[in-house]
Write a protein that holds these residues in place. Structure first.
Motif, mmCIF file in Angstrom:
data_model
loop_
_atom_site.group_PDB
_atom_site.id
_atom_site.type_symbol
_atom_site.label_atom_id
_atom_site.label_comp_id
_atom_site.label_asym_id
_atom_site.label_seq_id
_atom_site.Cartn_x
_atom_site.Cartn_y
_atom_site.Cartn_z
ATOM 1 N N ILE A 9 0.849 -1.203 0.000
ATOM 2 C CA ILE A 9 0.000 0.000 0.000
ATOM 3 C C ILE A 9 0.878 1.245 0.000
ATOM 4 C CG2 ILE A 9 -1.857 1.215 1.255
ATOM 5 C CD1 ILE A 9 -2.617 -1.589 0.128
ATOM 6 N N CYS A 10 0.480 2.241 -0.789
ATOM 7 C CA CYS A 10 1.235 3.495 -0.914
ATOM 8 C C CYS A 10 1.422 4.134 0.473
ATOM 9 C CB CYS A 10 0.491 4.449 -1.838
ATOM 10 S SG CYS A 10 1.276 6.067 -1.988
ATOM 11 N N PRO A 11 2.617 4.682 0.745
ATOM 12 C CA PRO A 11 2.863 5.242 2.076
ATOM 13 C C PRO A 11 2.442 6.704 2.225
ATOM 14 C CG PRO A 11 4.867 5.377 0.792
ATOM 15 C CD PRO A 11 3.825 4.737 -0.096
ATOM 16 N N TYR A 12 1.815 7.287 1.215
ATOM 17 C CA TYR A 12 1.540 8.725 1.308
ATOM 18 C C TYR A 12 0.100 9.027 1.753
ATOM 19 C CZ TYR A 12 6.176 9.629 -0.616
ATOM 20 O OH TYR A 12 7.534 9.703 -0.801
ATOM 21 N N CYS A 13 -0.791 9.302 0.830
ATOM 22 C CA CYS A 13 -2.057 9.904 1.280
ATOM 23 C C CYS A 13 -3.118 8.873 1.673
ATOM 24 C CB CYS A 13 -2.580 10.872 0.233
ATOM 25 S SG CYS A 13 -3.628 10.133 -1.035
ATOM 26 N N GLY A 14 -4.227 9.396 2.184
ATOM 27 C CA GLY A 14 -5.295 8.551 2.717
ATOM 28 C C GLY A 14 -6.098 7.800 1.679
ATOM 29 N N CYS A 15 -5.815 8.002 0.369
ATOM 30 C CA CYS A 15 -6.521 7.206 -0.645
ATOM 31 C C CYS A 15 -6.257 5.720 -0.413
ATOM 32 C CB CYS A 15 -6.031 7.570 -2.051
ATOM 33 S SG CYS A 15 -6.551 9.187 -2.606
ATOM 34 N N GLY A 16 -5.014 5.399 -0.023
ATOM 35 C CA GLY A 16 -4.685 3.995 0.221
ATOM 36 C C GLY A 16 -4.585 3.187 -1.061
ATOM 37 N N CYS A 17 -3.912 3.734 -2.070
ATOM 38 C CA CYS A 17 -3.763 3.012 -3.337
ATOM 39 C C CYS A 17 -2.856 1.793 -3.154
ATOM 40 C CB CYS A 17 -3.124 3.920 -4.391
ATOM 41 S SG CYS A 17 -4.149 5.336 -4.816
ATOM 42 N N GLY A 18 -3.148 0.746 -3.923
ATOM 43 C CA GLY A 18 -2.269 -0.418 -3.950
ATOM 44 C C GLY A 18 -1.202 -0.231 -5.005
ATOM 45 N N LYS A 43 -3.756 2.697 -11.438
ATOM 46 C CA LYS A 43 -3.291 4.081 -11.650
ATOM 47 C C LYS A 43 -2.620 4.581 -10.375
ATOM 48 C CE LYS A 43 -5.558 4.546 -15.620
ATOM 49 N NZ LYS A 43 -5.889 3.126 -15.813
ATOM 50 N N LEU A 44 -1.654 5.484 -10.523
ATOM 51 C CA LEU A 44 -1.003 6.092 -9.356
ATOM 52 C C LEU A 44 -0.737 7.558 -9.654
ATOM 53 C CD1 LEU A 44 1.666 3.332 -8.589
ATOM 54 C CD2 LEU A 44 -0.264 3.905 -7.116
ATOM 55 N N CYS A 45 -0.647 8.366 -8.619
ATOM 56 C CA CYS A 45 -0.233 9.759 -8.806
ATOM 57 C C CYS A 45 1.306 9.807 -8.747
ATOM 58 C CB CYS A 45 -0.889 10.646 -7.753
ATOM 59 S SG CYS A 45 -0.036 10.657 -6.170
ATOM 60 N N PRO A 46 1.928 10.966 -9.011
ATOM 61 C CA PRO A 46 3.394 11.008 -9.003
ATOM 62 C C PRO A 46 4.013 10.507 -7.695
ATOM 63 C CG PRO A 46 2.509 13.041 -9.908
ATOM 64 C CD PRO A 46 1.335 12.242 -9.428
ATOM 65 N N LYS A 47 3.386 10.816 -6.574
ATOM 66 C CA LYS A 47 3.980 10.365 -5.296
ATOM 67 C C LYS A 47 4.017 8.836 -5.230
ATOM 68 C CE LYS A 47 1.375 12.966 -2.584
ATOM 69 N NZ LYS A 47 0.751 14.031 -3.403
ATOM 70 N N GLY A 48 2.920 8.201 -5.600
ATOM 71 C CA GLY A 48 2.877 6.734 -5.584
ATOM 72 C C GLY A 48 3.851 6.125 -6.577
ATOM 73 N N ASN A 49 3.931 6.742 -7.753
ATOM 74 C CA ASN A 49 4.821 6.225 -8.796
ATOM 75 C C ASN A 49 6.287 6.218 -8.375
ATOM 76 O OD1 ASN A 49 3.744 5.211 -11.227
ATOM 77 N ND2 ASN A 49 2.831 7.214 -11.627
ATOM 78 N N HIS A 177 -5.564 14.354 -3.229
ATOM 79 C CA HIS A 177 -6.099 12.981 -3.256
ATOM 80 C C HIS A 177 -6.412 12.616 -4.709
ATOM 81 C CE1 HIS A 177 -6.940 14.286 0.902
ATOM 82 N NE2 HIS A 177 -6.744 13.037 1.213
ATOM 83 N N PRO A 178 -5.374 12.549 -5.545
ATOM 84 C CA PRO A 178 -5.623 12.422 -6.993
ATOM 85 C C PRO A 178 -6.436 11.197 -7.387
ATOM 86 C CG PRO A 178 -3.317 12.941 -6.547
ATOM 87 C CD PRO A 178 -3.943 12.659 -5.226
ATOM 88 N N LEU A 179 -6.289 10.098 -6.652
ATOM 89 C CA LEU A 179 -7.025 8.895 -7.070
ATOM 90 C C LEU A 179 -8.466 8.902 -6.571
ATOM 91 C CD1 LEU A 179 -6.048 6.692 -8.987
ATOM 92 C CD2 LEU A 179 -4.244 8.141 -8.115
ATOM 93 N N ILE A 180 -8.806 9.855 -5.746
ATOM 94 C CA ILE A 180 -10.226 10.096 -5.445
ATOM 95 C C ILE A 180 -10.769 11.063 -6.503
ATOM 96 C CG2 ILE A 180 -11.830 11.150 -3.792
ATOM 97 C CD1 ILE A 180 -10.144 9.873 -1.560
HETATM 98 FE FE1 SF4 Z 1 -0.336 7.326 -3.047
HETATM 99 FE FE2 SF4 Z 1 -1.088 9.135 -4.846
HETATM 100 FE FE3 SF4 Z 1 -2.650 7.032 -4.314
HETATM 101 FE FE4 SF4 Z 1 -2.366 8.979 -2.545
HETATM 102 S S1 SF4 Z 1 -3.307 9.156 -4.564
HETATM 103 S S2 SF4 Z 1 -2.288 6.781 -2.089
HETATM 104 S S3 SF4 Z 1 -0.235 9.552 -2.799
HETATM 105 S S4 SF4 Z 1 -0.644 6.981 -5.233
#
Ligand code: SF4
Length: 685
Positions: A9-18, A43-49, A177-180
């Motif tokens: 799970i992504c360590p950044y925002c509360g979306c909790g993307c895998g 899909k991921l945002c730049p932080k997740g990528n 919260h890009p993935l929201i």
């Molecule tokens: Fe990580 Fe971006 Fe998804 Fe937030 S939106 S959990 S920062 S990949």
């Protein structure tokens, strides 16, 4: 060549993307999509990528450090833990447990937060346990618990797609919260109307069908005026109000004092616009409210949150698909850290510490006679008490108050006055640098355990690599320290064992097991037994109060703690940007993200800049009654006249040297979003 993909799970925002960590020769070398993950579908945002880029940094903490004569020296675990155990015992016996405090963390797992609050309450016997939810959604937890009976996002992320009207207020969803935001786009593609209310014409506002630029801190006035329109025109959901709620008369009495013409000069929003969005929200259903720190980080934050519940219940927009009150939690595990009772007023599962029966139930499992039955100090109160010499020791796990807390000059002073400061982290943060002992922790890529995302989905982490050097997972460090102090109840062999104990004392998590969480969908709490499918949407048949009813509150508008005046004529507001996260300790060590935005800036409205003689890119001084910083000006028509904005990630121009520690009276949330400020050009020599 040994290459494997480890889903986690992504360590950044509360979306909790895998995401999948790509592991080659024992190192994480990249991130690959996790296509079956239900939140982000690959899909991921730049932080997740680029979430892997900080993991193997040379400046990771790899050994315990003890400060001697002002300099850190490497120590063994035994030396460091023995010193901490003896100092904690000494301070406890000399000054008592009230002189001790612990900060848990929204960055680490549920199991680790659970253990930290247990350690505070059992080993130190102190009530002073808190974490940074206090600084982002403390008012959400307080406000939604008061009105709906449960302080969490009511609907799921996917469910946003089913809304016909989406009202985003105080949330820059598309950056933070890009993935929201992706779900908002899908709803729009299916015909939904998007209303965005924010002082900045930001990335989210640019996607709106109706953009409402309003003055920071005037949320209650705006919502009350919307409800005035709804009631005046008979657009309320009478059946829902009658069958599902109480307190309507008190709400009506307050709201009918607030016509749009009254709100216009307070909010800066034309009365006709207020009428238009009120009608749309009330009639083009289902309507979903999405909000974030623009609503919560105020000395009136609880009032703002109550207003969100009022509006949703008034129109029956709650407990149904595509509707709800949806606070977007900031950090990866801020929901979980609250669920686990890393708060001074509740133990795990939001069970009030002042309730002797609930305490007895938890103590029975913990094998202790009792734990402190009073409400402890919150983060800002701990800092105040430290400065007054009342709190003598502080144990911080994975937090960096030297950048994240309001009025950092005051924080620095308070931390330096402590007799003993222990910081446990993955890097030498600005806060760790002030500690007496620093303990090296494992990162998200080096451990298992669970995170709970903003929609209450409890998800499993999986370890991809070993921690560097002698670093250890936080749960293991806490257990070793408790054992060193001779405290029973911390002899866990794994995070799964900790989770099994969590299930026994946390009703919302009782039906979850690691086995059930192994599938990508995982489970949303509440999940009361092992056959329960989890609860993506709350309050469908009844609210979480004992009588099942939602409660309206008449909320009068109040001005903020510090208003602009002749000396400080501007309103300073703070927030985040797409490429950086929180105090920057991870994103600023990620070369790709750091390259995108190297340092901070202050957004100034074009007309204000002209009056000040400031051009785009000029260095300026920003001053408040707490301090001053030098920072580059970003001149833009996209921010409301009279308001300036500074992202808070950057230590060299730290926004929180300027912010005010005025607190919301219920949630003790500091007012990050409004204080009086001035801008002065710096003459070029
Ligand atoms: Fe990580 Fe971006 Fe998804 Fe937030 S939106 S959990 S920062 S990949």
């Amino acid at each position: 060549m040994d290459v494997k993909l480890v889903p986690t799970i992504c360590p950044y925002c509360g979306c909790g993307c895998g995401l999948n960590l790509v592991v080659k020769d024992g190192k994480v070398v990249g991130v690959e999509p996790w296509k079956r993950h239900p939140v982000n579908e690959g899909k991921l945002c730049p932080k997740g990528n680029f979430a892997h880029e900080f993991i193997h940094r040379d400046d990771r903490l790899t050994t315990p450090l003890i400060k001697k004569n002002g300099k850190f020296e490497p120590a063994t675990w035994d030396e460091a833990l023995s010193l901490i155990a003896s100092k904690f015992k000494e301070i406890k016996s000399k000054y008592g447990p009230d002189a001790m405090a612990c900060f848990a963390s929204a960055r680490v797992t549920n199991e680790e937060n659970y253990l930290m609050q247990k350690f505070a309450r059992v080993a130190l016997e102190t009530a002073n346990i808190d974490h940074c939810a206090r600084l982002c959604h403390g008012t959400t937890v307080a406000g939604l618990a008061k009105s709906l009976g449960s302080g969490a996002m009511t609907n799921s992320i996917k469910d946003i797609e089913e809304a016909k009207t989406i009202f985003i207020i105080g949330s820059n969803t598309f950056e933070d919260h890009p993935l929201i935001a992706r779900r908002v786009v899908r709803a729009k593609q299916a015909g939904a109307t998007l209303i965005v209310a924010d002082p900045r014409f930001n990335m989210t506002a640019k996607q709106a069908d109706i953009y409402v630029q309003f003055r920071s801190g005037s949320d209650v006035a705006l919502i009350n005026a919307m409800m005035y329109v709804i009631l005046s025109e008979g657009l309320e959901d009478k059946e829902f109000i009658k069958n599902r709620t109480k307190g309507f008369d008190a709400l009506k009495e307050e709201v009918m004092k607030c016509p749009p013409e009254w709100a216009e000069p307070i909010t800066g929003v034309p009365a006709d616009t207020i009428r238009k969005i009120a009608r749309l929200y009330a009639t083009n259903k289902p309507s979903a409210i999405i909000y974030s720190m623009g609503v919560t980080q105020h000395s009136t934050g609880t009032d703002n949150v109550l207003s969100m519940s009022n509006l949703a219940m008034l129109t029956g927009n709650i407990g149904k698909r595509g509707s709800g009150v949806n606070p977007l939690r900031g950090q990866n595990n801020v929901q979980g850290a609250c669920d686990m009772g890393a708060l001074p007023n509740v133990v795990t599962g939001y069970q009030a510490v002042i309730n002797p029966e609930l305490r007895a139930k938890v103590c029975g499992v913990w094998g202790v006679k009792d734990i402190p039955g009073k409400v402890g100090l919150t983060i800002v109160e701990v800092m105040n008490a430290a400065e007054e010499g009342k709190v003598k020791s502080l144990y911080i796990m994975g937090e960096n108050p030297m950048i994240s807390d309001p009025d950092v000059n005051h924080v620095e002073h308070a931390l330096k006055k402590l007799e003993f400061l222990v910081v446990q982290d993955i890097f030498m943060t600005e806060t760790a640098a002030l500690a007496h002992v620093v303990l090296p922790a494992a990162s998200f890529a080096e451990k298992d355990g669970t995170f709970t995302n903003t929609e209450r989905r409890v998800q499993l982490l999986r370890p991809a690599v070993k921690p560097p050097g002698q670093a250890k997972p936080d749960w293991e460090i806490i257990c070793l320290l408790a054992q060193k102090m001779g405290v029973k109840g911390f002899d866990f062999k794994s995070q799964e064992e900790v989770f099994e104990e969590i299930r026994k004392v946390t009703p919302q998590y009782a039906g979850m097991t690691y086995e059930r969480l192994r599938k990508p969908e995982a489970l949303h709490w509440p999940c009361p037994d092992t056959s329960h499918p989890g609860t993506p949407i709350l309050h469908m048949a009844k609210f979480s109060h004992p009588d099942g009813l939602g409660i309206f509150f008449g909320v009068p508008f109040k001005y903020q703690a510090e208003r602009p005046d002749a000396e400080y004529p501007l309103i300073l507001t703070t927030g985040r940007i797409l490429f950086h996260y929180h105090t920057g300790s991870m994103t600023r060590r990620s070369p790709t993200l750091d390259n995108e935005v190297k340092t901070g800036f202050v957004e100034i409205n074009t007309e204000d800049a002209k009056a000040l003689g400031v051009k785009d890119g000029d260095k300026v001084k920003v001053k408040t009654r707490r301090g001053e910083i030098e920072i580059a000006a970003r001149v833009t028509p996209n921010i409301m006249k009279g308001i300036i904005f500074i992202p808070f990630h950057f230590v060299e121009c730290a926004a929180n040297r300027l912010t005010i520690a005025a607190l919301d009276p219920f949630a003790k949330m500091p007012e990050f979003k409004v204080c009086a400020a001035k801008v002065e050009p710096i003459p070029v020599e």
